[in-house]
Design a protein around this motif. Structure first.
Motif, short mmCIF file in Angstrom:
data_model
loop_
_atom_site.label_atom_id
_atom_site.label_comp_id
_atom_site.label_asym_id
_atom_site.label_seq_id
_atom_site.Cartn_x
_atom_site.Cartn_y
_atom_site.Cartn_z
N VAL A 1 33.24 14.46 -10.82
CA VAL A 1 32.92 15.82 -11.33
C VAL A 1 32.68 16.76 -10.14
O VAL A 1 32.39 16.33 -9.03
CB VAL A 1 31.67 15.85 -12.26
N HIS A 2 32.79 18.07 -10.42
CA HIS A 2 32.62 19.10 -9.39
C HIS A 2 31.42 20.00 -9.72
O HIS A 2 31.13 20.23 -10.89
CB HIS A 2 33.87 19.97 -9.30
N SER A 3 30.79 20.54 -8.68
CA SER A 3 29.66 21.46 -8.88
C SER A 3 29.97 22.82 -8.25
O SER A 3 31.04 23.01 -7.66
CB SER A 3 28.39 20.88 -8.23
N SER B 1 31.57 23.38 -4.75
CA SER B 1 33.00 23.65 -4.51
C SER B 1 33.47 24.56 -5.65
O SER B 1 32.97 25.68 -5.76
CB SER B 1 33.82 22.37 -4.36
N ASP B 2 34.40 24.12 -6.49
CA ASP B 2 34.93 25.05 -7.49
C ASP B 2 34.47 24.77 -8.91
O ASP B 2 35.09 25.24 -9.86
CB ASP B 2 36.47 25.11 -7.41
N GLY B 3 33.37 24.03 -9.07
CA GLY B 3 32.78 23.88 -10.41
C GLY B 3 31.90 25.08 -10.73
O GLY B 3 31.55 25.85 -9.83
N ASP C 1 32.63 16.84 -4.93
CA ASP C 1 33.10 18.18 -4.62
C ASP C 1 34.23 18.13 -3.60
O ASP C 1 34.32 17.22 -2.78
CB ASP C 1 31.93 19.03 -4.09
N HIS C 2 35.10 19.16 -3.64
CA HIS C 2 36.17 19.28 -2.66
C HIS C 2 35.55 19.61 -1.29
O HIS C 2 34.84 20.61 -1.16
CB HIS C 2 37.12 20.43 -3.00
N ASP C 3 35.84 18.80 -0.30
CA ASP C 3 35.55 19.11 1.11
C ASP C 3 34.07 19.33 1.46
O ASP C 3 33.78 19.89 2.52
CB ASP C 3 36.32 20.37 1.59
N TYR D 1 35.53 17.20 -14.20
CA TYR D 1 34.85 18.34 -14.84
C TYR D 1 34.62 19.46 -13.83
O TYR D 1 34.17 19.21 -12.71
CB TYR D 1 33.51 17.83 -15.40
N HIS D 2 34.96 20.69 -14.22
CA HIS D 2 34.77 21.87 -13.36
C HIS D 2 33.95 22.94 -14.09
O HIS D 2 33.95 24.10 -13.66
CB HIS D 2 36.11 22.50 -12.99
N GLY D 3 33.30 22.61 -15.21
CA GLY D 3 32.56 23.62 -15.97
C GLY D 3 33.51 24.59 -16.64
O GLY D 3 34.59 24.22 -17.08
N LEU E 1 35.53 26.67 -15.58
CA LEU E 1 36.85 26.86 -14.98
C LEU E 1 37.93 26.11 -15.74
O LEU E 1 39.06 26.57 -15.86
CB LEU E 1 36.81 26.39 -13.52
N LYS E 2 37.56 24.93 -16.26
CA LYS E 2 38.52 24.12 -17.04
C LYS E 2 37.80 23.65 -18.29
O LYS E 2 37.32 22.51 -18.38
CB LYS E 2 39.02 22.94 -16.18
N PRO E 3 37.67 24.57 -19.29
CA PRO E 3 36.75 24.31 -20.41
C PRO E 3 37.16 23.16 -21.32
O PRO E 3 36.34 22.68 -22.09
CB PRO E 3 36.76 25.64 -21.19
FE FE Z 1 38.97 21.68 -8.11
#
Ligand code: FE
Ligand code: AMP
Ligand code: FE
Ligand code: ZN
Length: 278
Positions: free
Chosen positions: A7-9, A12-14, A37-39, A247-249, A251-253
């Motif tokens: 999952v992402h927060s 990054s882009d979450g 997270d990315h990077d 999961y990105h919140g 951003l990608k529902p």
């Molecule tokens: Fe992403």
């Protein structure tokens, strides 16, 4: 029990903070959650601190985009020693590469006649990792496009008017860096490699030699048939089977913690990839 190893927060882009992810996981009955997270690993301490007050098993992680000519190659490091200095210097150079690229994308957009600044983009991000999804958000706010997809299609995707590539590590170097930081390594959403079965097997063999432990089988990026195919492939190649919602919140529902496909729970058995051989 639900589990989720990707999952992402907002780091990054979450769109959900590391603490928010812990609250959400508890509410959704997810018992094991890996922040990838990315990077960046910047969210991990907050994530662990929030999880310590709950029953959630929090797992450290990171997602690296690596160079791959014909498609997309993302590698996850799970249960990683995020304080490892070699890892942190690689992540820092990735982020500074992103910063340079963002400046170039913004100036390309300005050349296209859009009145956008880097500050507009940074305002749309939540942490140190600023990427194309944040540029897309700024473009929507400026009424230059009406949706995230339109922003990518017109300006940001590979080959579009304002696209700029990013300097990336090759997959083998990325794997070695993650392994040196004691990670369990997972090839994320392998369908995005965009290669056929025989080439895929050769490539996976190479990755395995450089330390790949598992492939992400259960992911919303895969159709039901692809889940079955990658599950079989992993078994045949002696690779572990992982799963995550990516999961990105907001951003990608359509994605939900602990779920893949059309809202099917990720099998609990994927936590086996976290076991280390003694
Ligand atoms: Fe992403
Ligand atoms: P970046 O890390 O800045 O290169 O941005 C990568 C993110 O952009 C991915 O995680 C996707 O969310 C999004 N993205 C990349 N390509 C596309 C595309 N063709 N259409 C929509 N979103 C995309
Ligand atoms: Fe990814
Ligand atoms: Zn991801």
């Amino acid at each position: 029990m639900k589990v989720d190893l990707h999952v992402h927060s907002t780091c990054s882009d979450g769109t959900v903070s590391p603490e928010g992810l812990v609250r959400l996981a508890v509410r959704e009955k997810v018992k094991v959650l890996a922040l990838c997270d990315h990077d960046t690993t910047d969210g991990i301490e907050q994530f662990f601190a929030a999880a310590a007050k709950t029953e959630l098993r929090a797992v450290s992680g990171v997602e690296l985009s690596v160079s791959w000519s014909v498609g997309t190659c993302h590698i996850l490091g799970l249960d990683i020693d995020w304080r490892n200095s070699e890892l942190q210097s690689v992540l820092e150079s990735f982020r500074s590469g992103r910063d340079k690229r963002n400046v170039e994308i913004v100036s390309n957009l300005q050349r296209c006649g859009i009145n956008i600044t880097l500050e507009d983009v940074i305002r749309c991000s939540g942490g140190d990792v600023v990427g194309r999804p944040h540029i897309a958000k700024a473009l929507i706010q400026l009424n230059a496009v009406s949706s995230n997809q339109e922003a990518f299609d017109l300006y940001l995707k590979k080959g579009a008017k304002a696209y700029v590539p990013r300097q990336l590590l090759d997959p083998m170097t990325a794997l070695m860096t993650l392994k040196n930081a004691n990670a369990i390594t997972v090839l994320a959403h392998p369908v995005q490699l965009n290669i056929k079965d025989d080439q895929l097997r050769m490539f996976l063999d190479q990755l395995k030699t450089f330390g790949l432990d598992a492939i992400e089988v259960f992911t919303p990026h895969h159709t039901h048939e692809q889940v079955i195919y990658f599950q079989k492939l992993a078994k045949e190649m002696g690779l572990g089977i992982s799963g995550g919602s990516d999961y990105h919140g907001r951003l990608k529902p359509e994605r939900h913690p602990g779920m893949y496909g059309k809202l099917q729970p990720i099998p609990e058995s994927v936590v086996e990839v976290l076991k280390r051989d003694i």
